[in-house]
Each structure stands twice: as C-alpha cells, then as structure tokens.
Write an enzyme that holds these catalytic residues in place. Structure first.
Site, mmCIF file in Angstrom:
data_model
loop_
_atom_site.group_PDB
_atom_site.id
_atom_site.type_symbol
_atom_site.label_atom_id
_atom_site.label_comp_id
_atom_site.label_asym_id
_atom_site.label_seq_id
_atom_site.Cartn_x
_atom_site.Cartn_y
_atom_site.Cartn_z
ATOM 1 N N THR A 1 0.867 -1.186 0.000
ATOM 2 C CA THR A 1 0.000 0.000 0.000
ATOM 3 C C THR A 1 0.903 1.236 0.000
ATOM 4 O OG1 THR A 1 -0.242 -0.244 2.408
ATOM 5 C CG2 THR A 1 -2.025 -1.069 1.031
ATOM 6 N N LYS B 1 4.067 -6.995 3.860
ATOM 7 C CA LYS B 1 3.813 -5.589 3.573
ATOM 8 C C LYS B 1 3.500 -4.901 4.886
ATOM 9 C CE LYS B 1 0.475 -3.494 3.242
ATOM 10 N NZ LYS B 1 -0.224 -2.522 4.187
ATOM 11 N N THR C 1 0.999 -9.256 12.417
ATOM 12 C CA THR C 1 1.587 -8.050 11.855
ATOM 13 C C THR C 1 0.681 -7.559 10.749
ATOM 14 O OG1 THR C 1 3.542 -7.090 10.874
ATOM 15 C CG2 THR C 1 3.024 -9.346 10.252
#
Length: 410
Positions: free
Chosen positions: A160, A186, A197
């Site tokens: 992102t 990511k 995470t």
C-alpha cells in the site's frame, strides 16, 4: 550470491535475492486488476499439494472480513492450497456484503485452481470502509498467472504505502536434505501488532504438522512481528499465514527432532527480517530504531520496556532530530515496566552511555548525535534486575508521516 550465517553449530544460508515461491511446491504471482489506479493490487501464492498451514490474526475488535473467511478455511482442516491477497481496499467494516465478497474471492480462486474452497485463504489491505470492486477482482483472478519466479510480482501486489517490497529467504539442511524457508510481507503505516503483523506470508518445503507449525508461528510472532511499531495503531486486517508443503523429504519436524533448533532458528530469522523491513519502511521514516533491553526481571517485562521505548512518539521524534534526549527513553522505560529499579538502570545510545544508576552522565554530545544519525539507531537499556531480555524495532517519526496520513484516502 548467498551469504552463510552460523547459528550455534548449525549453519543456514541467507539468500540475497529472496522469493516467497522458492520452497518446493510453491508458485506465486501478482498483477494490476484495477483496485488501484496503476500499481499491482492482486496477488496469489499457490501450493501444488495441501500444505500444513497456520495463522495469527489481529486482536482488533473490528476484524476485517478476510480474516473471518481465512479462519473458516483453516478451521476446516489445517491445510491450504493457496492464499489470495488484494491491496488498495481493506474490505473492513463492510458488514454482510464484505463477508460475501471475501468468500467470493476465496471461492473464485478455488474454482480456478480446482481445489476445495476451504483450501484457500484470503487477505486484504488498504482503505477501511469501502466495498471491494468484485468484478475487477474476479476478472483479475481469471487472468492472474503464478510461477516459481513470481515472488517479486506477488510482493509488489500486496503493497500500500510501502516504498519497497519486503522478502526474506534462508536455506538449511534437515535430515541431510535441503530445506527452504521464505517469506514476503507488507507494512508501512498502522503498525503496532498484537498477535500478528500487517500482512506476512511464510512458506517452507519442510515437513511439519499444522499444530507444530502453529506453535512455531506463535513463538516467532511474539519475538518478531509483535515487537515492531511505527505509529501505535493495530490494524483491522493484520494477519500472518505460514504454509509448509512437506516436499523437502525430511522426517516430520517436532521439538524432539535433532534439526528442530536449526529449523526454528531459520524460521525465526525470516520473521525477524520481515519485521525489521516493515519497521524500517515506516511511513515517512528515515531511520530504523532497535531497542535492546537486558537484565529485566523476566522476558515479559523486558519486552514491555523495549516496546514502550520503540513506540514512544517522543523518542521517535528525538531520533529524527538527532537529539540525545535520554529523559524520553527512561520515561518510556518507566511506564513500560513500573516495577523496574531506576537506581539500577543504564542507558546507551549505541556505544555512548548516557545514564548510569538512573542519573545522567557527562557524555560526548557529538558522538551521541552521530549514533542517532546512523541508518539503524541502537538504544540499549541494562536494568540489572534479572535475566529477562528482548529486542523491539521501530522508526523515527517525521513530518512526512503526517503528510502521508493526512491525505491517505485521496
């Protein structure tokens, strides 16, 4: 080119050009399907056989629809054949329609692969509160191709606000046969995990049961993904998925296996490198912060202190400004563990000691500023109260973080 790393008496090799599809049985790929304007936004990892699977998820009360669907899949048998990921849209806070869309992602991928729907996991990341453009996603899945060389395109498709892809891979020997552990992740903003995470995917060709893989993932998560912070926010979509094809040919790994420690170290290394990469790439960040705590009364308190210091906005801004403001460090340590003894506490900025016995030392300000200007800033605390130790990672807090997040949706 590969570099050898020695863990105890057992070496594993770090691969300099990692690929999440490297382990035997795996393929991956990514593409642009139209969720984002231009960048890749749809990816998939596929295993040629049912892989032992495990996952950890965010504890945020607003768990996104993909998490619930992945829980359904793993709850049906503990194995996966594929994981489908989209970026640009979180499919979070989208109600019954969001669940239907996540299931459609799963079912479409399963149909195209010719596997059972519960053998597919799904993950999403991006803007919260918007519906997925399912016509584009379904169309993309019909065009998406995977291959052994597709790890990089997958790693790009899941990003992102990240500025770079995040991959890690190591190789070792188990029972005399080569075994690979690889991963892709990511994460850049909304990073303060609790039992997970942002998004991370670990693959291996080792033979290990789903239960053992889950136990290993929990342990590794607590020491790595749960020890990073960028901005103190735990996402609605945080998820880590591990898959093991079992095609390496080793005997089934358990804690009694002679190579268990070597495999565990390799798995932990991949998780640690992905975690550090996420923290290093924090939105607007210029430096990675590593907080090392030793001498706490136990490991849990050491972790609490390390995370408090790494997560302190005041510490993070001091690092950005190269200001050796040690008072912010001891302040954070003190609320991280209110039972620590200030009179035993020592603080170091790299090799420069700034506090002993809870009071300041005369130190070389230029040397301290130089330590704070390093690419990785190391803050060390010695608490002299026991054997507990921990390491946490964060990043500095810059003007660019505000700029990025003030216009995230636009």
């Amino acid at each position: 080119m590969e570099q050898g790393i020695l863990i105890g008496k057992t070496p594993f090799v770090i691969v300099n050009e990692p690929n999440v599809a490297s382990p035997k049985g795996f393929a991956a790929g990514g593409m642009h399907c139209g969720i984002k304007r231009k960048r890749p936004d749809l990816g998939m990892i596929v295993c040629e056989r049912p892989a032992s699977a495990a996952a950890v998820y965010t504890t945020n009360a607003f768990q996104a629809a993909p998490i619930k669907v992945t829980q359904e899949s793993l709850g049906a048998g503990g194995t996966l054949r594929a994981v489908v990921v989209n970026s640009g849209n979180a499919n979070s806070c989208t109600g019954p329609r969001g669940l239907e869309d996540a299931r459609m992602m799963r079912d479409t991928a399963a149909e195209l692969l010719g596997v059972n729907r519960h053998e597919v996991a799904v993950a999403s990341t991006g803007v919260i509160g918007e519906f997925l453009p399912m016509d584009r996603i379904v169309g993309g899945l019909r065009q998406l191709t995977v291959s052994k060389e597709g790890g990089r395109s997958f790693a790009k498709a899941i990003l992102t606000t990240d500025t770079c892809i995040k991959q890690a891979e190591v190789r070792l020997t188990v029972d005399g046969v080569p075994v690979v552990v690889a991963g892709a992740a990511k994460g850049s903003g909304m990073i303060h995990p609790n039992m997970a995470t942002m998004l991370a995917f670990i693959t291996t060709d080792a033979r290990i049961s789903p239960d053992m893989l889950q136990s290993l993932l929990w342990k590794a998560t607590d020491e790595t993904f749960n020890m990073i912070t960028v901005d103190g926010d735990s996402s609605t979509n945080d998820m880590t998925v591990a898959m093991a094809s079992g095609l390496a040919g080793n005997r089934t790994l358990t804690p009694d296996h002679p190579d268990w420690e070597a495999f565990s170290a390799a798995f932990l290394h991949v998780c640690r490198e992905l975690s550090k990469a996420i923290a290093r790439d924090g939105e607007g960040a210029t430096r990675l912060i590593e907080v090392q705590v030793e001498g706490a009364s136990d490991a849990k308190r050491a972790a609490a202190v390390a995370r408090a210091v790494a997560g302190s906005s005041l510490v993070k801004t001091a690092v950005f400004g190269r200001d050796a403001n040690w008072g912010r460090i001891v302040c954070a340590a003190g609320y991280g563990d209110p039972t620590l003894d200030p009179e035993k506490t020592e603080v170091f900025l790299g090799d420069v000691q700034v506090v002993r016995g809870g009071i300041p030392l005369v130190f070389d300000a230029g040397a301290a500023e130089a330590e704070l200007g390093r690419e990785t800033v190391c803050i060390r605390l010695k608490l002299h109260s026991g054997e507990g130790k921990a390491v946490a990672w964060g990043c500095d807090l810059t003007h660019d973080y505000v700029t990025i997040n003030a216009s995230y949706r636009t």
